[in-house]
Design a protein around this motif. Structure first.
Motif, short mmCIF file in Angstrom:
data_model
loop_
_atom_site.label_atom_id
_atom_site.label_comp_id
_atom_site.label_asym_id
_atom_site.label_seq_id
_atom_site.Cartn_x
_atom_site.Cartn_y
_atom_site.Cartn_z
N UNK A 9 34.87 31.42 40.43
CA UNK A 9 34.99 30.04 39.94
C UNK A 9 34.35 29.88 38.56
N UNK A 10 33.20 30.52 38.36
CA UNK A 10 32.52 30.45 37.07
C UNK A 10 33.37 31.06 35.97
N UNK A 11 34.16 32.09 36.32
CA UNK A 11 35.00 32.78 35.34
C UNK A 11 36.10 31.88 34.81
N UNK A 12 36.37 30.77 35.50
CA UNK A 12 37.35 29.82 35.00
C UNK A 12 36.79 28.99 33.84
N UNK A 13 35.48 28.97 33.69
CA UNK A 13 34.84 28.15 32.66
C UNK A 13 34.10 28.98 31.61
N UNK A 14 33.72 30.18 31.95
CA UNK A 14 32.96 31.03 31.03
C UNK A 14 33.35 32.49 31.29
N UNK A 15 33.19 33.36 30.29
CA UNK A 15 33.56 34.77 30.48
C UNK A 15 32.60 35.48 31.43
N UNK A 16 33.10 35.88 32.59
CA UNK A 16 32.33 36.69 33.52
C UNK A 16 33.04 38.04 33.60
N UNK A 17 32.75 38.89 32.62
CA UNK A 17 33.46 40.16 32.48
C UNK A 17 33.16 41.12 33.61
N UNK A 18 32.07 40.88 34.34
CA UNK A 18 31.72 41.77 35.44
C UNK A 18 32.85 41.88 36.45
N UNK A 19 33.58 40.80 36.67
CA UNK A 19 34.66 40.82 37.66
C UNK A 19 35.76 41.79 37.26
N UNK A 20 36.13 41.80 35.99
CA UNK A 20 37.16 42.73 35.53
C UNK A 20 36.67 44.17 35.61
N UNK A 21 35.41 44.40 35.26
CA UNK A 21 34.86 45.75 35.33
C UNK A 21 34.78 46.23 36.77
N UNK A 22 34.38 45.34 37.67
CA UNK A 22 34.32 45.71 39.08
C UNK A 22 35.70 46.04 39.63
N UNK A 23 36.72 45.29 39.21
CA UNK A 23 38.09 45.57 39.64
C UNK A 23 38.55 46.92 39.12
N UNK A 24 38.18 47.25 37.88
CA UNK A 24 38.55 48.54 37.30
C UNK A 24 37.89 49.70 38.05
N UNK A 25 36.61 49.54 38.36
CA UNK A 25 35.90 50.59 39.09
C UNK A 25 36.46 50.76 40.50
N UNK A 26 36.86 49.66 41.13
CA UNK A 26 37.44 49.74 42.46
C UNK A 26 38.76 50.50 42.42
N UNK A 27 39.62 50.20 41.45
CA UNK A 27 40.88 50.92 41.32
C UNK A 27 40.63 52.41 41.07
N UNK A 28 39.65 52.72 40.23
CA UNK A 28 39.32 54.11 39.95
C UNK A 28 38.81 54.82 41.19
N UNK A 29 37.99 54.13 41.98
CA UNK A 29 37.44 54.72 43.20
C UNK A 29 38.54 54.97 44.22
N UNK A 30 39.40 54.01 44.43
CA UNK A 30 40.46 54.16 45.43
C UNK A 30 41.47 55.22 45.02
N UNK A 31 41.61 55.42 43.71
CA UNK A 31 42.52 56.45 43.22
C UNK A 31 41.86 57.78 43.01
N UNK A 32 40.56 57.90 43.38
CA UNK A 32 39.79 59.14 43.22
C UNK A 32 39.87 59.66 41.79
N UNK A 33 39.75 58.75 40.83
CA UNK A 33 39.86 59.12 39.42
C UNK A 33 38.46 59.32 38.83
N UNK A 34 38.41 60.19 37.82
CA UNK A 34 37.18 60.43 37.08
C UNK A 34 37.48 60.18 35.61
N UNK A 35 37.07 59.02 35.13
CA UNK A 35 37.32 58.67 33.74
C UNK A 35 36.10 58.02 33.14
N UNK A 36 36.26 57.43 31.96
CA UNK A 36 35.14 56.78 31.30
C UNK A 36 34.56 55.69 32.19
#
Length: 369
Positions: A250-277
């Motif tokens: 909800x806070x991300x609708x009013x201010x930049x909460x970039x942690x959510x995007x980073x967490x989504x990226x890490x989750x996709x990387x983990x589920x795909x067993x990827x090793x990247x930056x």
């Protein structure tokens, strides 16, 4: 006296004495990196994941950051010369200043090997971090939730912080500071790479940095493998932290909460067993907090303003790690408890690797510059 003569006097032949000293710190860091890399390859080979280990994962990123840091430092130095020193022959002074900085005291000879070691080290570290769930499943999360409540009077730490930080603008601002951890880390790292004015502090920071990431970010992170609050629901269906994550969305609708995007990226990387930056999920202990503590300790003896910055930065990183859903509070507490002995031990080691005469010469040169 012409300021150009000041540069020549500051970098007189006697000033290269420190460059003639043994490079025992650089050799120690090389030994640490080699042993760590061999251990990671041995472990990964034993579980059939050796193909996931990369020695050059961060090559482009490190070179880009190196360029940005050095370019920014050069611009600031030029501005300082123009506005504060104001030499008569500006161009000649700037060229002499840069030449003496880079070539004097064998600065590049001391810095470049460590920079290359860091490139390999952080690549191997990230490769291993992505493997941790394969080596040790996430089994500690519920324990750390319980420890958090025990240590905070039966309350979840994020709930205690919510009356203070639970405003979208504050959450967004705290996320900006949390993301500033990367440039802050690289700034202090390059500061110590190229600064030879306090050799023992340089040795202490670099040794502590490498060993903290190995011992806390690899060894302890494997033994206490946990995912962290933000990954509880998507990985395990545990909605205990759903109220916190809902607030952040909800806070991300009013201010930049970039942690959510980073967490989504890490989750996709983990589920795909990827090793990247930046790949890999590991909550305990918090390497963000551990590194922020190293920054604070390094800044402690460098003036009142840097000391205040270091302490404030550490506090905000600790608060942000909890408020943004990355960590349990105990992740940060254990990081601090384990990093301090490493810092003290590396202080003892630095005194033995860096000759007292080298520290004395550098201090004398600084006082007469």
């Amino acid at each position: 006296m012409d300021t150009s003569s000041q540069v020549r006097r500051r970098h007189r032949p006697g000033a290269t004495l420190s460059g003639l000293a043994s490079m025992r710190v650089e050799l120690a860091l090389g030994l640490i990196t080699v042993v760590y890399t061999v251990c990671v390859f041995a472990v990964s080979s034993a579980v059939g994941l050796s193909e996931q280990v990369s020695l050059w994962l961060y090559s482009e990123a490190v070179f880009m950051v190196s360029f940005l840091v050095i370019f920014s430092a050069a611009i600031l130095r030029v501005l300082y010369i123009m506005l504060a020193l104001r030499p008569v022959r500006l161009t000649r002074f700037i060229l002499a200043d840069f030449r003496n900085f880079l070539c004097g005291e064998q600065r590049l000879l001391r810095a470049l090997p460590v920079l290359l070691l860091f490139l390999v080290f952080i690549s191997v570290f990230t490769s291993y971090k992505a493997m941790i769930p394969e080596l040790q499943p996430f089994v500690w999360d519920e324990t750390f939730i319980a420890w958090d409540r025990i240590l905070h009077g039966g309350h979840d730490p994020w709930r205690l912080l919510q009356p203070l930080l639970g405003y979208p603008e504050l959450s967004g601002a705290l996320n900006v500071v949390y993301n500033a951890w990367f440039p802050a880390m690289f700034t202090v790292l390059y500061w110590q790479l190229f600064s030879l004015s306090r050799p023992q502090l340089r040795a202490r920071f670099l040794l502590s940095f490498f060993l903290t990431w190995i011992l806390l970010g690899s060894l302890v992170a494997t033994l206490l493998s946990s995912a962290g609050p933000c990954f509880l629901e998507p990985l395990f269906g545990n909605n205990y932290y759903q109220p916190l994550m809902s607030y952040l969305q909800q806070a991300a609708q009013q201010a930049p909460v970039w942690a959510l995007d980073t967490q989504a990226m890490l989750l996709r990387s983990h589920l795909g067993s990827e090793s990247g930056l930046g790949a890999g999920i590991s909550a305990m202990p918090s390497l963000h907090v551990a590194t922020a503590l190293l920054i604070a300790l390094t800044c402690w003896g460098s003036g009142r303003w840097l000391r205040g910055f270091g302490l404030l930065f550490l506090l905000l990183i600790l608060l942000g790690s909890v408020h943004l859903g990355w960590h349990y509070a105990v992740d940060g507490y254990l990081a601090i408890a384990l990093t301090l002995p490493i810092w003290w031990g590396c202080g003892w080691l630095a005194q033995r690797l860096v000759p007292s005469s080298e520290n004395f010469v550098q201090s004398s040169l600084k006082s007469h510059s």
